[in-house]
Design a protein around this motif. Structure first.
Motif, PDB file in Angstrom:
ATOM      1  N   ASN A  80       0.853  -1.190   0.000  1.00  6.55           N
ATOM      2  CA  ASN A  80       0.000   0.000   0.000  1.00  6.55           C
ATOM      3  C   ASN A  80       0.887   1.238   0.000  1.00  6.55           C
ATOM      4  N   SER A 111      -2.123   5.759   1.275  1.00  6.77           N
ATOM      5  CA  SER A 111      -3.364   5.308   1.905  1.00  6.77           C
ATOM      6  C   SER A 111      -4.270   6.481   2.272  1.00  6.77           C
ATOM      7  N   LEU A 163      -5.388  -3.653   1.608  1.00  4.93           N
ATOM      8  CA  LEU A 163      -5.100  -2.221   1.661  1.00  4.93           C
ATOM      9  C   LEU A 163      -5.300  -1.645   3.059  1.00  4.93           C
ATOM     10  N   THR A 164      -6.525  -1.683   3.549  1.00  6.37           N
ATOM     11  CA  THR A 164      -6.808  -1.099   4.861  1.00  6.37           C
ATOM     12  C   THR A 164      -7.412  -2.125   5.811  1.00  6.37           C
TER      13      THR A 164
END
Length: 359
Positions: free
Chosen positions: A65, A68, A307-308
């Motif tokens: 990533n 972000s 990603l998160t």
């Protein structure tokens, strides 16, 4: 529901896919409504297709990533969207050394593809310049490992710049069907996404594009999305399952079951018998204990986190692969069957580069 004229047999569906025949809309709708009581039969039959073209290999992909949060787009499924209240860490671009170290940890875990992802509508030329040294370091330190970029919408000339920087593939998911795309995003359109995938392919980058299941779509919408993806002729198709983040419009939208996920994967494999089908975001929370069964349909997974959101521990992913009777694909092994590589290579060379793809 008894086997009848209303539904083809699982064996017949698999035989057609082994011949690389395009499934009908009726067939795909039948797969998406397959009875739970007969689901193992469907997985076993479609699993023969996966085995024919990909053997016992599972490709591991590792996501880095790069940037972000702080995205100006309003995609309803995304925790990084404009106006999101999701509890995520936001930061600007990682430096070259941070990117290199992150990629190295994935390769050490067995990944043969590193996916460099950044939030935002799309990269500026300056963004591509800042990323170029990191790509060079990754390619230098890990020969044979693919680098895939996922940076948003691409403008004219940018796919070629990424290709020349050493990028092998470009990911940009369609996510859903064209007809309902406006339901999940208003800041760009379905045609913008299609154009980016096409630009990447025309520049000689291996096109990677998939979907997200579980956003309130019906079976017809999923079939539309699969058929629209097929028209793009991608080399890899990530199948994501919605993670309904708190703080986004789809928060609390838990509609998927493990059985539903398997049906979606079976449909994707029938549409893409000889293409990399990747088990992507949300697999841990939606497939749960049925993840090993999913590997009989998909031949590629992400290793570790997304990603998160957190994925499972990398060691657990490797254990799942082994327990299901598969092995990790090596960086020196092709991801696509030989007959498809024979089609892909001329297309890549025709895009203006003689550099053979790490497909």
């Amino acid at each position: 529901m008894r086997q009848s004229d209303h539904r083809p047999s699982a064996a017949a569906l698999a035989q057609a896919a082994l011949r690389r025949e395009r499934p009908s809309r009726t067939d795909l709708l039948s797969v998406l409504s397959w009875p739970d009581a007969e689901l193992l039969e469907l997985v076993a039959a479609v699993g023969r297709v996966r085995r024919r073209f990909f053997g016992d290999r599972v490709k591991l992909n590792y996501l880095v990533n790069l940037k972000s949060g702080l995205c100006p787009e309003d995609c309803t499924y995304c925790s990084q969207r404009l106006g999101s209240d999701a509890d995520i860490v936001s930061y600007s671009w990682l430096g070259t050394e941070e990117t290199r170290r992150a990629a190295a940890s994935g390769v050490e875990g067995g990944a043969s593809r590193v996916c460099l992802v950044a939030s935002g509508r799309g990269p500026t030329d300056r963004d591509i310049d800042r990323l170029t040294p990191a790509i060079a370091r990754i390619k230098e330190e890990h020969p044979g490992v693919d680098v895939c970029a996922c940076l948003g919408l691409l403008s004219s000339g940018q796919p070629e710049r990424l290709r020349d920087a050493g990028v092998d593939a470009y990911n940009h998911n369609l996510n859903t069907s064209g007809e309902r795309y406006a339901d999940i995003c208003s800041t760009h359109g379905f045609a913008d996404r299609v154009a980016t995938v096409q630009r990447a392919a025309q520049a000689g980058l291996s096109p990677c594009s998939g979907l997200i299941a579980g956003m309130g779509e019906g079976d017809d919408d999923l079939v539309d999305a699969l058929e629209e993806l097929r028209e793009l002729d991608p080399d890899s198709v990530p199948v994501n399952f919605l993670i309904p983040f708190d703080g986004t419009p789809l928060a609390g939208h838990w509609e998927l079951t493990p059985q539903r996920c398997l049906r979606v994967l079976a449909a994707a494999r029938l549409v893409f018998p000889d293409v990399e089908v990747r088990l992507a975001g949300g697999r841990e929370i939606h497939l749960r204990s049925l993840q090993p069964l999913a590997l009989h349909l998909a031949n590629s997974i992400f290793l570790g986190d997304y990603l998160t959101s957190e994925g499972g521990p990398g060691a657990a992913d490797l254990e799942t692969v082994r327990d299901a009777g598969f092995r990790v694909q090596g960086a020196d092994e092709p991801s696509l069957p030989a007959h498809r590589l024979d089609l892909v290579r001329p297309r890549r060379r025709g895009a203006g580069t003689d550099r053979p793809p790490n497909a």
